[in-house]
Write a protein that holds these residues in place. Structure first.
Motif, mmCIF file in Angstrom:
data_model
loop_
_atom_site.group_PDB
_atom_site.id
_atom_site.type_symbol
_atom_site.label_atom_id
_atom_site.label_comp_id
_atom_site.label_asym_id
_atom_site.label_seq_id
_atom_site.Cartn_x
_atom_site.Cartn_y
_atom_site.Cartn_z
ATOM 1 N N ALA A 87 16.418 2.945 53.820
ATOM 2 C CA ALA A 87 16.362 4.247 54.847
ATOM 3 C C ALA A 87 15.710 5.490 54.220
ATOM 4 O O ALA A 87 15.439 6.111 54.906
ATOM 5 C CB ALA A 87 17.879 3.959 55.446
ATOM 6 N N ARG A 88 16.210 5.802 52.904
ATOM 7 C CA ARG A 88 15.611 6.964 52.254
ATOM 8 C C ARG A 88 14.478 6.920 52.252
ATOM 9 O O ARG A 88 13.896 8.018 52.515
ATOM 10 C CB ARG A 88 16.433 7.036 51.121
ATOM 11 C CG ARG A 88 16.870 8.417 50.675
ATOM 12 C CD ARG A 88 17.447 8.495 49.401
ATOM 13 N NE ARG A 88 18.984 8.367 49.621
ATOM 14 C CZ ARG A 88 19.977 9.407 50.084
ATOM 15 N NH1 ARG A 88 19.213 10.591 50.282
ATOM 16 N NH2 ARG A 88 21.056 9.313 50.407
ATOM 17 N N ALA A 89 13.611 5.721 51.657
ATOM 18 C CA ALA A 89 12.313 5.947 51.537
ATOM 19 C C ALA A 89 11.504 5.842 52.558
ATOM 20 O O ALA A 89 10.697 6.789 53.054
ATOM 21 C CB ALA A 89 12.062 4.273 50.757
ATOM 22 N N MET A 90 11.973 5.315 53.920
ATOM 23 C CA MET A 90 11.655 5.398 55.302
ATOM 24 C C MET A 90 11.579 6.884 55.841
ATOM 25 O O MET A 90 10.642 7.746 56.355
ATOM 26 C CB MET A 90 12.290 4.573 56.397
ATOM 27 C CG MET A 90 12.005 3.278 56.094
ATOM 28 S SD MET A 90 12.439 2.273 57.643
ATOM 29 C CE MET A 90 13.797 2.474 57.437
ATOM 30 N N THR A 105 27.538 1.184 51.295
ATOM 31 C CA THR A 105 28.983 1.856 51.124
ATOM 32 C C THR A 105 29.089 2.954 51.913
ATOM 33 O O THR A 105 28.345 3.478 52.381
ATOM 34 C CB THR A 105 29.318 1.996 49.459
ATOM 35 O OG1 THR A 105 28.508 3.216 49.309
ATOM 36 C CG2 THR A 105 28.760 0.890 48.733
ATOM 37 N N LEU A 106 30.352 3.141 51.918
ATOM 38 C CA LEU A 106 30.900 4.427 52.986
ATOM 39 C C LEU A 106 30.174 5.679 52.391
ATOM 40 O O LEU A 106 29.515 6.334 52.807
ATOM 41 C CB LEU A 106 32.388 4.621 52.766
ATOM 42 C CG LEU A 106 32.867 5.691 53.854
ATOM 43 C CD1 LEU A 106 32.455 5.345 55.324
ATOM 44 C CD2 LEU A 106 34.314 5.568 53.983
ATOM 45 N N SER A 111 26.088 10.010 52.482
ATOM 46 C CA SER A 111 25.093 10.873 51.798
ATOM 47 C C SER A 111 23.733 10.758 52.704
ATOM 48 O O SER A 111 22.801 11.894 52.645
ATOM 49 C CB SER A 111 24.671 10.455 50.404
ATOM 50 O OG SER A 111 23.950 9.641 49.970
ATOM 51 N N LEU A 112 23.524 9.524 53.211
ATOM 52 C CA LEU A 112 22.577 9.513 54.295
ATOM 53 C C LEU A 112 22.321 10.365 55.201
ATOM 54 O O LEU A 112 21.505 11.179 55.578
ATOM 55 C CB LEU A 112 22.261 8.022 54.454
ATOM 56 C CG LEU A 112 21.896 6.937 53.613
ATOM 57 C CD1 LEU A 112 21.876 5.521 54.320
ATOM 58 C CD2 LEU A 112 20.314 7.020 53.200
ATOM 59 N N ALA A 118 18.714 9.215 59.907
ATOM 60 C CA ALA A 118 19.330 8.487 61.052
ATOM 61 C C ALA A 118 19.642 7.279 60.885
ATOM 62 O O ALA A 118 18.863 6.201 60.829
ATOM 63 C CB ALA A 118 18.234 8.584 62.284
ATOM 64 N N ILE A 119 21.023 6.863 60.750
ATOM 65 C CA ILE A 119 21.520 5.495 60.710
ATOM 66 C C ILE A 119 22.871 5.497 61.767
ATOM 67 O O ILE A 119 23.301 6.584 61.976
ATOM 68 C CB ILE A 119 22.107 5.319 59.302
ATOM 69 C CG1 ILE A 119 23.222 6.233 58.830
ATOM 70 C CG2 ILE A 119 21.093 5.185 58.185
ATOM 71 C CD1 ILE A 119 24.048 5.731 57.613
ATOM 72 N N ALA A 120 23.017 4.319 61.945
ATOM 73 C CA ALA A 120 24.240 3.973 63.024
ATOM 74 C C ALA A 120 24.821 2.777 62.541
ATOM 75 O O ALA A 120 24.397 1.857 61.922
ATOM 76 C CB ALA A 120 23.639 3.818 64.397
#
Ligand SMILES: [Zn+2]
Length: 133
Positions: A87-90, A105-106, A111-112, A118-120
Protein backbone atom coordinates in the motif's frame (compact mmCIF):
# COMPACT_ATOMS: atom_id res chain seq x y z
CA UNK A 1 -21.12 -18.24 -10.76
CA UNK A 2 -24.69 -17.29 -10.03
CA UNK A 3 -26.42 -16.62 -6.73
CA UNK A 4 -29.98 -17.69 -6.01
CA UNK A 5 -32.29 -16.75 -3.19
CA UNK A 6 -33.62 -20.07 -2.00
CA UNK A 7 -36.44 -20.88 0.36
CA UNK A 8 -36.87 -23.91 2.57
CA UNK A 9 -40.32 -25.34 1.86
CA UNK A 10 -40.49 -26.92 5.31
CA UNK A 11 -39.39 -24.14 7.61
CA UNK A 12 -39.77 -21.15 5.31
CA UNK A 13 -36.19 -19.96 5.91
CA UNK A 14 -34.61 -18.07 3.05
CA UNK A 15 -30.93 -18.17 2.24
CA UNK A 16 -28.57 -17.57 -0.64
CA UNK A 17 -26.52 -20.19 -2.44
CA UNK A 18 -23.99 -20.04 -5.26
CA UNK A 19 -24.09 -22.29 -8.31
CA UNK A 20 -22.10 -22.58 -11.49
CA UNK A 21 -25.25 -22.07 -13.54
CA UNK A 22 -29.00 -22.30 -13.44
CA UNK A 23 -28.87 -25.92 -14.66
CA UNK A 24 -26.26 -26.72 -12.01
CA UNK A 25 -28.80 -25.59 -9.42
CA UNK A 26 -31.52 -27.75 -10.96
CA UNK A 27 -29.21 -30.79 -11.01
CA UNK A 28 -28.06 -30.34 -7.43
CA UNK A 29 -31.59 -29.79 -6.22
CA UNK A 30 -32.84 -32.89 -8.05
CA UNK A 31 -29.99 -34.89 -6.48
CA UNK A 32 -30.95 -33.62 -3.01
CA UNK A 33 -27.68 -31.72 -2.63
CA UNK A 34 -29.29 -28.36 -1.98
CA UNK A 35 -30.07 -28.19 1.71
CA UNK A 36 -31.74 -25.69 3.97
CA UNK A 37 -28.96 -23.89 5.82
CA UNK A 38 -31.03 -23.94 8.99
CA UNK A 39 -32.88 -27.28 9.24
CA UNK A 40 -31.11 -29.37 6.59
CA UNK A 41 -34.28 -30.03 4.60
CA UNK A 42 -33.78 -30.77 0.89
CA UNK A 43 -37.27 -29.52 0.11
CA UNK A 44 -35.96 -26.30 -1.44
CA UNK A 45 -37.31 -23.92 -4.03
CA UNK A 46 -36.24 -20.58 -5.39
CA UNK A 47 -37.51 -17.84 -3.12
CA UNK A 48 -40.01 -15.45 -4.63
CA UNK A 49 -38.24 -12.22 -5.44
CA UNK A 50 -39.94 -9.47 -3.50
CA UNK A 51 -37.70 -6.50 -2.79
CA UNK A 52 -38.64 -4.54 0.29
CA UNK A 53 -40.47 -7.39 1.96
CA UNK A 54 -38.78 -8.38 5.23
CA UNK A 55 -37.71 -11.98 5.24
CA UNK A 56 -37.39 -14.58 7.90
CA UNK A 57 -34.06 -16.11 8.81
CA UNK A 58 -31.18 -14.59 10.75
CA UNK A 59 -28.29 -15.68 8.53
CA UNK A 60 -29.21 -13.60 5.54
CA UNK A 61 -27.51 -10.28 6.31
CA UNK A 62 -24.19 -12.05 6.86
CA UNK A 63 -24.59 -14.04 3.65
CA UNK A 64 -25.37 -10.85 1.78
CA UNK A 65 -22.32 -9.14 3.27
CA UNK A 66 -20.14 -12.10 2.35
CA UNK A 67 -21.42 -12.00 -1.22
CA UNK A 68 -20.75 -8.27 -1.38
CA UNK A 69 -17.24 -8.71 -0.04
CA UNK A 70 -16.39 -11.49 -2.48
CA UNK A 71 -17.64 -9.19 -5.25
CA UNK A 72 -15.24 -6.46 -4.07
CA UNK A 73 -12.34 -8.88 -3.73
CA UNK A 74 -12.83 -10.40 -7.18
CA UNK A 75 -10.90 -7.45 -8.63
CA UNK A 76 -8.42 -7.39 -5.79
CA UNK A 77 -5.09 -9.16 -5.34
CA UNK A 78 -4.17 -10.88 -2.08
CA UNK A 79 -0.82 -9.60 -0.81
CA UNK A 80 -0.96 -11.15 2.66
CA UNK A 81 1.48 -9.74 5.18
CA UNK A 82 3.01 -7.46 2.54
CA UNK A 83 -0.15 -5.33 2.60
CA UNK A 84 1.36 -2.36 4.44
CA UNK A 85 4.52 -2.32 2.31
CA UNK A 86 2.51 -2.74 -0.89
CA UNK A 87 0.00 0.00 0.00
CA UNK A 88 2.87 2.34 0.90
CA UNK A 89 4.76 1.61 -2.32
CA UNK A 90 1.64 2.31 -4.39
CA UNK A 91 1.01 5.51 -2.46
CA UNK A 92 4.55 6.78 -3.13
CA UNK A 93 4.33 5.76 -6.79
CA UNK A 94 7.05 3.09 -6.59
CA UNK A 95 4.69 0.52 -8.07
CA UNK A 96 1.57 0.97 -10.22
CA UNK A 97 -1.65 1.30 -8.22
CA UNK A 98 -4.00 -1.66 -8.12
CA UNK A 99 -6.67 -3.08 -5.86
CA UNK A 100 -5.03 -5.22 -3.17
CA UNK A 101 -6.05 -6.73 0.13
CA UNK A 102 -4.07 -8.43 2.85
CA UNK A 103 -3.20 -8.44 6.49
CA UNK A 104 -1.98 -5.50 8.52
CA UNK A 105 -1.50 -5.03 12.22
CA UNK A 106 -3.44 -2.28 13.93
CA UNK A 107 -0.20 -0.27 14.25
CA UNK A 108 0.55 -0.70 10.53
CA UNK A 109 -2.98 0.33 9.58
CA UNK A 110 -2.80 3.36 11.84
CA UNK A 111 0.51 4.56 10.42
CA UNK A 112 -0.79 4.06 6.85
CA UNK A 113 -3.80 6.25 7.60
CA UNK A 114 -1.56 8.84 9.28
CA UNK A 115 0.59 8.95 6.15
CA UNK A 116 -2.51 9.54 4.02
CA UNK A 117 -2.56 6.10 2.40
CA UNK A 118 -6.12 5.22 1.45
CA UNK A 119 -7.04 1.93 3.08
CA UNK A 120 -10.31 0.52 4.32
CA UNK A 121 -11.10 -2.38 6.62
CA UNK A 122 -13.04 -5.28 5.09
CA UNK A 123 -16.42 -6.08 6.64
CA UNK A 124 -15.54 -9.74 7.15
CA UNK A 125 -12.31 -11.59 7.88
CA UNK A 126 -10.66 -13.05 4.80
CA UNK A 127 -9.14 -16.50 4.72
CA UNK A 128 -5.70 -16.21 3.11
CA UNK A 129 -5.67 -18.18 -0.16
CA UNK A 130 -2.74 -20.20 1.18
CA UNK A 131 -5.00 -21.61 3.88
CA UNK A 132 -7.70 -22.72 1.46
CA UNK A 133 -7.70 -26.31 0.33
ZN1 LIG B 1 -35.44 -25.24 6.75
Amino acid sequence: MIVFDLQCQDGGETFEAWFRSSSDYEEQRAAGLVQCAVCGSTNIAKAPMAPGVPRKGGIEPLARLAALQSEILKESRWVGERFATTARAMHSGEIPPEQVHGQATLAEAKSLVEDGVAIAPLPLPVVPPTQLN
